[in-house]
Write a protein that holds these residues in place. Structure first.
Motif, PDB file in Angstrom:
ATOM      1  N   PHE A 171     -56.237  45.969  67.074  1.00 40.46           N
ATOM      2  CA  PHE A 171     -57.363  45.695  68.623  1.00 40.46           C
ATOM      3  C   PHE A 171     -56.617  45.946  69.810  1.00 40.46           C
ATOM      4  O   PHE A 171     -58.077  46.682  70.421  1.00 40.46           O
ATOM      5  N   ILE A 172     -55.148  46.545  69.999  1.00 37.00           N
ATOM      6  CA  ILE A 172     -54.997  47.237  71.668  1.00 37.00           C
ATOM      7  C   ILE A 172     -55.850  48.494  71.158  1.00 37.00           C
ATOM      8  O   ILE A 172     -55.851  49.443  72.256  1.00 37.00           O
ATOM      9  N   TYR A 173     -55.313  49.137  70.077  1.00 37.83           N
ATOM     10  CA  TYR A 173     -55.948  50.745  70.281  1.00 37.83           C
ATOM     11  C   TYR A 173     -57.452  50.611  70.678  1.00 37.83           C
ATOM     12  O   TYR A 173     -58.105  52.189  70.901  1.00 37.83           O
ATOM     13  N   LEU A 229     -63.298  49.105  72.816  1.00 39.84           N
ATOM     14  CA  LEU A 229     -64.922  48.656  71.566  1.00 39.84           C
ATOM     15  C   LEU A 229     -65.090  48.072  71.489  1.00 39.84           C
ATOM     16  O   LEU A 229     -66.255  47.364  70.773  1.00 39.84           O
ATOM     17  N   ILE A 230     -64.099  46.541  71.119  1.00 38.97           N
ATOM     18  CA  ILE A 230     -64.383  45.260  70.137  1.00 38.97           C
ATOM     19  C   ILE A 230     -64.418  44.461  72.084  1.00 38.97           C
ATOM     20  O   ILE A 230     -63.266  44.269  72.667  1.00 38.97           O
ATOM     21  N   THR A 231     -65.972  44.020  72.206  1.00 36.47           N
ATOM     22  CA  THR A 231     -64.819  42.730  73.544  1.00 36.47           C
ATOM     23  C   THR A 231     -64.571  41.787  73.488  1.00 36.47           C
ATOM     24  O   THR A 231     -65.327  40.658  72.556  1.00 36.47           O
ATOM     25  N   VAL A 232     -63.587  41.059  73.091  1.00 34.89           N
ATOM     26  CA  VAL A 232     -62.644  39.551  73.541  1.00 34.89           C
ATOM     27  C   VAL A 232     -62.192  39.149  75.035  1.00 34.89           C
ATOM     28  O   VAL A 232     -61.844  39.586  75.246  1.00 34.89           O
ATOM     29  N   PHE A 265     -57.132  33.148  73.698  1.00 34.71           N
ATOM     30  CA  PHE A 265     -57.369  32.119  72.827  1.00 34.71           C
ATOM     31  C   PHE A 265     -59.165  32.778  72.020  1.00 34.71           C
ATOM     32  O   PHE A 265     -58.742  31.943  70.601  1.00 34.71           O
ATOM     33  N   ASP A 266     -59.890  33.053  72.152  1.00 33.78           N
ATOM     34  CA  ASP A 266     -60.718  33.894  71.651  1.00 33.78           C
ATOM     35  C   ASP A 266     -60.137  34.527  70.558  1.00 33.78           C
ATOM     36  O   ASP A 266     -59.864  34.746  68.966  1.00 33.78           O
ATOM     37  N   TYR A 269     -67.648  34.361  61.614  1.00 33.38           N
ATOM     38  CA  TYR A 269     -67.120  34.020  63.281  1.00 33.38           C
ATOM     39  C   TYR A 269     -67.190  34.346  64.695  1.00 33.38           C
ATOM     40  O   TYR A 269     -66.414  34.298  65.210  1.00 33.38           O
ATOM     41  N   VAL A 270     -68.272  35.473  64.630  1.00 32.81           N
ATOM     42  CA  VAL A 270     -67.913  36.041  65.888  1.00 32.81           C
ATOM     43  C   VAL A 270     -69.133  35.845  67.116  1.00 32.81           C
ATOM     44  O   VAL A 270     -69.996  35.010  66.923  1.00 32.81           O
ATOM     45  N   GLN A 271     -69.546  36.337  68.130  1.00 30.22           N
ATOM     46  CA  GLN A 271     -69.800  35.878  69.453  1.00 30.22           C
ATOM     47  C   GLN A 271     -70.524  37.320  69.196  1.00 30.22           C
ATOM     48  O   GLN A 271     -71.552  37.670  69.840  1.00 30.22           O
ATOM     49  N   ASN A 272     -70.246  38.786  68.978  1.00 29.26           N
ATOM     50  CA  ASN A 272     -70.641  39.781  69.201  1.00 29.26           C
ATOM     51  C   ASN A 272     -69.626  40.268  67.797  1.00 29.26           C
ATOM     52  O   ASN A 272     -68.913  40.356  67.383  1.00 29.26           O
ATOM     53  N   SER A 273     -70.847  41.448  66.892  1.00 27.79           N
ATOM     54  CA  SER A 273     -70.588  42.309  65.271  1.00 27.79           C
ATOM     55  C   SER A 273     -69.415  42.872  65.778  1.00 27.79           C
ATOM     56  O   SER A 273     -68.547  43.045  64.628  1.00 27.79           O
ATOM     57  N   GLY A 274     -68.881  43.319  67.247  1.00 28.23           N
ATOM     58  CA  GLY A 274     -67.858  44.419  66.837  1.00 28.23           C
ATOM     59  C   GLY A 274     -66.904  43.535  66.610  1.00 28.23           C
ATOM     60  O   GLY A 274     -65.590  43.950  65.875  1.00 28.23           O
ATOM     61  N   GLN A 275     -66.859  42.385  67.313  1.00 31.32           N
ATOM     62  CA  GLN A 275     -64.959  40.778  66.185  1.00 31.32           C
ATOM     63  C   GLN A 275     -65.281  40.999  64.605  1.00 31.32           C
ATOM     64  O   GLN A 275     -63.846  40.676  64.662  1.00 31.32           O
TER      65      GLN A 275
END
Length: 641
Positions: free
Chosen positions: A32-34, A38-41, A45-46, A215-221
């Protein structure tokens, strides 16, 4: 009091497996750090929630990778604690774990180019590279920090592994020792099998990549939830999606017309309600069997039969896949499934033009309803990929008193819940309901036992119950203000238990009813042309006067002028392309058989008498397979040419 035999060994085994979970968590954080740009969180907590949901996918990967290590660790023997035995376990553990673990690190960088976790398809792509050594050293030079992280974490992992050791203890052969060892072996193996599948519940299939989108709010998650070893393992034997070059681009464009643009009707915005009915095969529907001349035929759908008198129905229609999730992708997105399911392939997580996206662009509210536990069958995950605004499942129904005890909420109450939710929505809306009750173990609610005919096969009674549930839904819906401005679609996801020999014939398998109903009876009649699930998407856009180009392999069933009626499906390890007077069987490269359209049992192969019509049929099949594979693999399931 004597100690429980081998308890120390089992504790150390648990510690070693927990270590794998710890380092998979670290890899997820680094991934996720890298790729955080590109991935919105939205919050820490999310992110923790995504990590929590990722545990089930980590479990599958870790147990797969460590299967041999676990079996050897718990094998009923007297030498397990010996130093030499433990040394063998050490090498097995790290040779398997570190190879799998390394794939996560590849995606620290590779993700920014593919926007998805690496899969078997990624390895297939690498196979075609002639300069693998140069690519490796280039990666090493440019991304040295990734290698440094991997080797540092591997070193720490090895140190922690060695912190807790099994001290050798001379064991004596005894009934107690072997009894405990065998029982423990069986129990741990059972737990591992459940963990590899993804749950211990009644499940239609092991979890796959699609479930990461539950379990996601957007596909990248979803890629935070997943891990790379899981993505590779689950797609290892499913990637039959490979580009082929069978015909020219010009032939694809003329024979297939993959980009449709209809201007047959003025733009309108009626509500659209789609019922995808579980296992509701054409065989069970009386109105769809009037021309079959089956001796002693009995149908089990009196309401659908009555509705058909006021509808446009297609009595020669087919499913484009064999499972429920295949039905969803075919009907809603116009994407069929052949040898392997599109939704279980390495490619479902991409931008997909569908009824959802096209109707949302016109201001529609979109919803998916399924009375099973949320996420069952992969619908929630694929629904998130398609972009549905709302998902309503067993959780939202919130009344377990109506739970059938196996699959989900009984159809009748869930259909009423469906009606109530639609009545609360702002128009226009598009809503899809996937039914539940016409499924094994083939039961109906206790209060309806004896109400519906038992029929000739086990599912017939359940078909009668679902038909009755539809009747109750329409009785309630017609009282609502939105009803008259709505197009209703009824279609089955696939077939089920077969009673009549006519439907056991190869080219009659997996036939489904397709019905379009409007209260104003704009579309009425019986059509016997070839039809299929992937035709529903373009037909609805034609009906509402959608004015923009869109990607579709199907055809409008009401106004199509460019593409002749056809069906493509997969069965008996071959493509089956049906159009005009013939059926072509195709092995992926060439035609292997031609049959008269009435020879549904494949009794007379006409390939030695092939003619111009057969040649054209083979070309059309080649064009379909080529464009399908190319668009799926290249992630062009939109109007992009």
């Amino acid at each position: 009091m004597k100690k429980f035999p081998r308890i120390g060994e089992y504790k150390v085994l648990a510690f070693r497996i927990v270590l794998a979970y710890l380092f998979y968590f670290v890899a997820r954080v680094l991934f996720f750090i890298y790729n955080r740009n590109l991935i919105t969180v939205d919050s820490f907590f999310d992110f923790i929630k995504l990590c929590y949901h990722g545990l089930v996918f980590d479990t599958t990967s870790i147990l797969y990778v460590n299967a041999l290590f676990i079996i050897i660790s718990i094998f009923p023997a007297l030498i397990n604690s010996k130093k030499s035995y433990q040394k063998v376990l050490f090498y097995i553990y790290f040779c398997t774990n570190l190879v799998a673990y390394a794939t996560n690190f590849i995606d620290f960088i590779y993700y920014r180019y593919t926007f998805s976790r690496s899969t078997r398809a990624s390895l297939d792509t690498l196979e075609n590279e002639s300069n693998k050594t140069a690519l490796f050293f280039n990666f090493l030079l440019n991304y040295w920090h990734v290698f440094l992280l991997f080797f540092t974490l591997s070193f720490v992992w090895i140190l922690l592994y060695k912190k807790i050791k099994i001290h050798h203890k001379v064991e004596k052969a005894s009934i107690k020792y072997f009894f405990v060892s065998i029982v423990s072996f069986l129990a741990i193996t059972t737990l591992c099998i459940g963990g590899i599948r993804g749950d211990f519940k009644k499940s239609t299939r092991p979890i796959n990549i699609l479930d990461g989108s539950r379990y996601v709010q957007n596909s990248g998650q979803a890629d935070v939830v997943l891990n790379t070893p899981f993505a590779i393992i689950r797609t290892w034997t499913t990637n039959t999606f490979k580009k082929v070059n069978l015909v020219s681009k010009a032939e694809v464009a003329s024979l297939l017309v993959p980009i449709k643009h209809y201007q047959n009707n003025p733009p309108t915005k009626p509500n659209i309600v789609i019922f995808i009915l579980e296992s509701f095969a054409r065989e069970y529907n009386g109105a769809f069997n009037k021309g079959t001349k089956i001796k002693g035929y009995e149908g089990y759908t009196p309401f659908v039969d009555s509705l058909a008198q006021h509808s446009l129905i297609f009595t020669n229609a087919y499913a484009n896949g064999w499972k429920s999730i295949h039905g969803m992708s075919s009907v809603i997105a116009g994407i069929p499934s052949f040898q392997n399911a599109f939704t279980s392939s390495p490619y479902p997580k991409q931008k997909i033009e569908s009824l959802v996206s096209t109707l949302e662009s016109q201001g529609y509210d979109t919803s998916f309803f399924h009375g099973a536990p949320n996420g069952s069958m992969g619908f929630l995950g694929f629904g998130n990929i398609l972009g549905y605004d709302h998902y309503y499942g067993k959780t939202e129904f919130n009344n377990d008193a109506e739970f059938d005890g196996v699959w989900g909420i009984w159809d009748e109450p869930f259909f009423q819940f469906f009606n109530n939710k639609l009545t609360q929505k702002k128009q226009p809306f598009m809503a899809t309901l996937f039914s539940v009750s016409s499924h094994e173990p083939y039961k109906v609610p206790e209060k309806y036992e004896g109400k519906f005919p038992k029929g000739k096969v086990n599912i017939n009674e359940c078909i009668g119950y679902t038909d009755y549930s539809l009747k109750q839904f329409f009785a309630s819906a017609k009282k609502q203000s939105w009803y008259k401005n709505t197009i209703f679609v009824l279609v089955a996801d696939h077939g089920n238990t077969i009673a009549y020999d006519e439907y056991k014939k190869e080219f009659n398998k997996n036939t489904v009813p397709i019905l379009f109903f409007s209260p104003n009876e704009k579309y009425v009649g019986v059509n016997t042309d070839w039809a299929q699930q992937i035709d529903i998407y373009p037909t609805l856009l034609d009906m509402i006067g959608y004015q923009k180009p869109f990607r579709s392999w199907g055809r409008s069933l009401i106004n199509e002028k460019q593409v002749a009626p056809f069906v493509i499906k997969y069965g008996s390890n071959m493509y089956q392309f049906m159009s005009g007077d013939y059926i072509c069987t195709f092995d992926g490269k060439k035609a292997i058989g031609f049959y008269d359209k009435n020879d549904k049992a494949m009794e007379h192969n006409l390939i030695s008498k092939r003619n111009a019509a057969m040649d054209l049929l083979e070309l059309r099949c080649k064009a379909f397979v080529q464009d399908y594979m190319e668009r799926v693999v290249d992630k062009r399931l939109t109007t992009v040419k």
